[in-house]
Design an enzyme around this catalytic site. Structure first.
Site, PDB file in Angstrom:
ATOM      1  N   LEU A  95     -19.986  13.349  45.192  1.00 54.51           N
ATOM      2  CA  LEU A  95     -19.136  13.476  46.375  1.00 54.51           C
ATOM      3  C   LEU A  95     -19.982  13.203  47.601  1.00 54.51           C
ATOM      4  O   LEU A  95     -21.172  13.554  47.628  1.00 54.51           O
ATOM      5  CB  LEU A  95     -18.574  14.895  46.480  1.00 54.51           C
ATOM      6  CG  LEU A  95     -17.538  15.336  45.443  1.00 54.51           C
ATOM      7  CD1 LEU A  95     -17.320  16.833  45.515  1.00 54.51           C
ATOM      8  CD2 LEU A  95     -16.225  14.596  45.673  1.00 54.51           C
ATOM      9  N   LYS A 138     -16.376  24.710  46.183  1.00 50.47           N
ATOM     10  CA  LYS A 138     -17.357  23.822  45.550  1.00 50.47           C
ATOM     11  C   LYS A 138     -18.273  24.713  44.715  1.00 50.47           C
ATOM     12  O   LYS A 138     -19.149  25.399  45.253  1.00 50.47           O
ATOM     13  CB  LYS A 138     -18.153  23.043  46.591  1.00 50.47           C
ATOM     14  CG  LYS A 138     -19.077  22.010  45.959  1.00 50.47           C
ATOM     15  CD  LYS A 138     -19.700  21.128  47.007  1.00 50.47           C
ATOM     16  CE  LYS A 138     -20.450  19.953  46.397  1.00 50.47           C
ATOM     17  NZ  LYS A 138     -21.422  20.304  45.378  1.00 50.47           N
ATOM     18  N   ARG A 159     -23.057  15.202  33.142  1.00 46.92           N
ATOM     19  CA  ARG A 159     -22.842  14.019  33.983  1.00 46.92           C
ATOM     20  C   ARG A 159     -23.952  12.979  33.836  1.00 46.92           C
ATOM     21  O   ARG A 159     -23.704  11.780  33.887  1.00 46.92           O
ATOM     22  CB  ARG A 159     -22.739  14.454  35.448  1.00 46.92           C
ATOM     23  CG  ARG A 159     -22.356  13.322  36.354  1.00 46.92           C
ATOM     24  CD  ARG A 159     -22.085  13.798  37.748  1.00 46.92           C
ATOM     25  NE  ARG A 159     -23.289  14.310  38.398  1.00 46.92           N
ATOM     26  CZ  ARG A 159     -23.369  14.613  39.672  1.00 46.92           C
ATOM     27  NH1 ARG A 159     -22.317  14.477  40.441  1.00 46.92           N
ATOM     28  NH2 ARG A 159     -24.491  15.061  40.201  1.00 46.92           N
ATOM     29  N   LYS A 311      -9.601  17.433  48.824  1.00 48.00           N
ATOM     30  CA  LYS A 311      -9.108  16.276  48.073  1.00 48.00           C
ATOM     31  C   LYS A 311      -7.715  15.896  48.549  1.00 48.00           C
ATOM     32  O   LYS A 311      -6.875  16.778  48.763  1.00 48.00           O
ATOM     33  CB  LYS A 311      -9.028  16.624  46.579  1.00 48.00           C
ATOM     34  CG  LYS A 311     -10.347  17.027  45.986  1.00 48.00           C
ATOM     35  CD  LYS A 311     -10.197  17.517  44.554  1.00 48.00           C
ATOM     36  CE  LYS A 311     -11.584  17.865  44.011  1.00 48.00           C
ATOM     37  NZ  LYS A 311     -11.532  18.430  42.666  1.00 48.00           N
TER      38      LYS A 311
HETATM   39  S1  IVH Z   1     -14.530  16.825  42.249  1.00 48.53           S
HETATM   40  C1  IVH Z   1     -14.926  12.297  41.725  1.00 48.53           C
HETATM   41  N1  IVH Z   1     -14.303  19.402  42.701  1.00 48.53           N
HETATM   42  O1  IVH Z   1     -19.957  18.878  43.042  1.00 48.53           O
HETATM   43  C2  IVH Z   1     -15.003  13.696  42.213  1.00 48.53           C
HETATM   44  N2  IVH Z   1     -16.469  18.551  42.217  1.00 48.53           N
HETATM   45  O2  IVH Z   1     -21.682  17.296  44.762  1.00 48.53           O
HETATM   46  C3  IVH Z   1     -15.475  14.598  41.174  1.00 48.53           C
HETATM   47  N3  IVH Z   1     -18.240  20.247  42.152  1.00 48.53           N
HETATM   48  O3  IVH Z   1     -20.275  16.175  40.822  1.00 48.53           O
HETATM   49  C4  IVH Z   1     -15.894  15.900  41.657  1.00 48.53           C
HETATM   50  N4  IVH Z   1     -16.959  21.978  42.606  1.00 48.53           N
HETATM   51  O4  IVH Z   1     -20.275  18.624  39.859  1.00 48.53           O
HETATM   52  C5  IVH Z   1     -15.148  18.394  42.406  1.00 48.53           C
HETATM   53  N5  IVH Z   1     -13.957  21.674  43.106  1.00 48.53           N
HETATM   54  C6  IVH Z   1     -14.784  20.671  42.808  1.00 48.53           C
HETATM   55  C7  IVH Z   1     -16.169  20.881  42.593  1.00 48.53           C
HETATM   56  C8  IVH Z   1     -16.980  19.781  42.302  1.00 48.53           C
HETATM   57  C9  IVH Z   1     -18.200  21.585  42.334  1.00 48.53           C
HETATM   58  C10 IVH Z   1     -19.480  19.483  41.869  1.00 48.53           C
HETATM   59  C11 IVH Z   1     -19.328  18.385  40.861  1.00 48.53           C
HETATM   60  C12 IVH Z   1     -19.682  17.133  41.614  1.00 48.53           C
HETATM   61  C13 IVH Z   1     -20.606  17.678  42.671  1.00 48.53           C
HETATM   62  C14 IVH Z   1     -20.798  16.758  43.847  1.00 48.53           C
END
Ligand code: IVH
Length: 368
Positions: A95, A138, A159, A311
């Site tokens: 992100l 997050k 990942r 989002k």
């Molecule tokens: S969405 C394509 N939602 O943060 C988008 N990520 O810094 C996919 N993460 O790789 C990620 N909480 O490991 C998403 N509510 C959340 C999240 C989250 C933690 C992590 C995830 C991501 C990373 C990016």
């Protein structure tokens, strides 16, 4: 190892360093620190300091486009060789980050402009002309992708570098709240989310570790990552890991989900834990307020968060905006400022570099 490069965040003679030299220095530091974080599960510097290095790298690259390298576009780190490699059916992206409300506003304006440019703006907006967003915590854990075929859990992968991750299927099967079967599901799905340790479970784990004279973990994220990436699944099984889901990849196109909120409902119906604090909001103002709520209440949650993820709700809009090779344009992470603590200055010492240059540094009483 630590004293070699952990404190080397800023160069002492920055003014005399050329952009190319500073870039080389930053790339080296970022590579080493991301390896410590992603491969060894033992970060050396705080996340906020790491983010600052990446920010500086990107800023220099923005001003000197001829110097752009692959380092600033990286997602995670290459998978370790302890586990078999797994190629993700769809890349697991990272992100982009923002660090304050102003940057968050700039992101949401980019989203509106981006949608304008696709010509989609008039079709799906509500009567007030505002966009719907989901504001999620997050979670500070480890990203996982779990494949289900005809309702059965068949594979789980970390990942890794976003394209290829590590096969941790047997370890993931030991996570207590992980559904092994999805009721009435036909076709193939990848469920993505975060493995983490709840604060209380992390405290309890360290009590046990101390009693066993085993390694005590510095924080819940490292403990979760270290507990999952074990050769022996019995070790993972002995750790109180949890999984929280936030994404669904419908490989066969069997579901017709139109929004992120419908996705979260589907995940919850299948028995996945989804963040109960997630807020569905309309428009920029509500979105900013919800994200600020998380900042004010971060310590009231039962698990560690390091920010919020905002989002776009409408999946058609998301597809229209698309992604860069590193991160989607339809989502953003708002990182909270690093937590501040007061500590004691124990001494000022001087280190002598290879060239004989003297660099003074502070020795502080450690604080978490
Ligand atoms: S969405 C394509 N939602 O943060 C988008 N990520 O810094 C996919 N993460 O790789 C990620 N909480 O490991 C998403 N509510 C959340 C999240 C989250 C933690 C992590 C995830 C991501 C990373 C990016």
């Amino acid at each position: 190892l630590v004293s070699d490069w952990s404190s080397d965040v800023c160069s002492s003679d920055l003014a005399m360093t050329s952009p190319a030299q500073r870039l080389a220095e930053l790339r080296d530091l970022i590579t080493r620190h991301s390896e410590a974080y992603f491969v060894r599960d033992e970060p050396v510097i705080p996340d906020a300091d790491y983010d600052e290095l990446v920010r500086e790298l990107r800023e220099i690259e923005r001003q000197h486009s001829e110097l752009v390298s692959e380092v600033s576009q990286r997602v995670g780190a290459p998978a370790s060789t302890v586990f078999s490699p797994v190629r993700h059916s769809e890349a697991m992206l990272s992100l982009d980050n923002v660090f304050d409300v102003e940057e968050l506003r700039a992101w949401s304006e980019r989203v509106v402009k981006g949608l304008d440019a696709t010509g989609l703006d008039a079709t799906g907006l509500d009567v007030t002309g505002l966009l719907d967003f989901c504001v999620e915590p997050k979670i500070d854990g480890l990203a996982l992708s779990i494949t289900y075929r005809d309702g059965l859990l068949v594979q789980a992968a970390t990942r890794g570098d976003g394209r290829v991750g590590e096969d941790v299927t047997n370890n993931v099967r030991t996570i207590a709240n992980m559904p092994h079967e999805l009721r009435a599901a036909r076709g193939s799905f990848e469920i993505r989310g975060e493995v983490f340790l709840a604060k209380a479970d992390f405290e309890q784990l360290n009590v046990t570790q101390r009693a066993l004279d085993a390694k005590v973990f510095a924080n819940a994220r490292n403990a979760a990552a270290g507990s999952l990436r074990q050769k022996d699944p019995a070790v993972s099984a002995s750790r109180p890991l949890s999984f929280l889901a936030y994404q669904l990849v419908d490989l066969g196109g069997n579901l017709s989900l139109a929004t992120h909120r419908a996705t979260l409902t589907q995940l919850a119906d299948w028995g996945f834990l989804v963040a109960p604090e997630t807020r569905m909001v309309r428009g920029e103002q509500e979105m900013i307020a919800a994200s600020t709520w998380f900042e004010e209440h971060r310590h009231d949650l039962t698990y560690d968060i390091d920010g919020t993820v905002i989002k776009l709700d409408d999946l058609t809009y998301r597809a229209a905006l698309g992604s860069t090779s590193r991160a989607p344009r339809w989502a953003i992470a708002r990182k909270f400022p690093p937590e501040e603590r007061t500590t004691r200055l124990l001494a000022i010492e001087v280190s002598i570099g290879r060239t004989g240059r003297a660099t003074p540094y502070a020795v502080l009483e450690p604080v978490l």
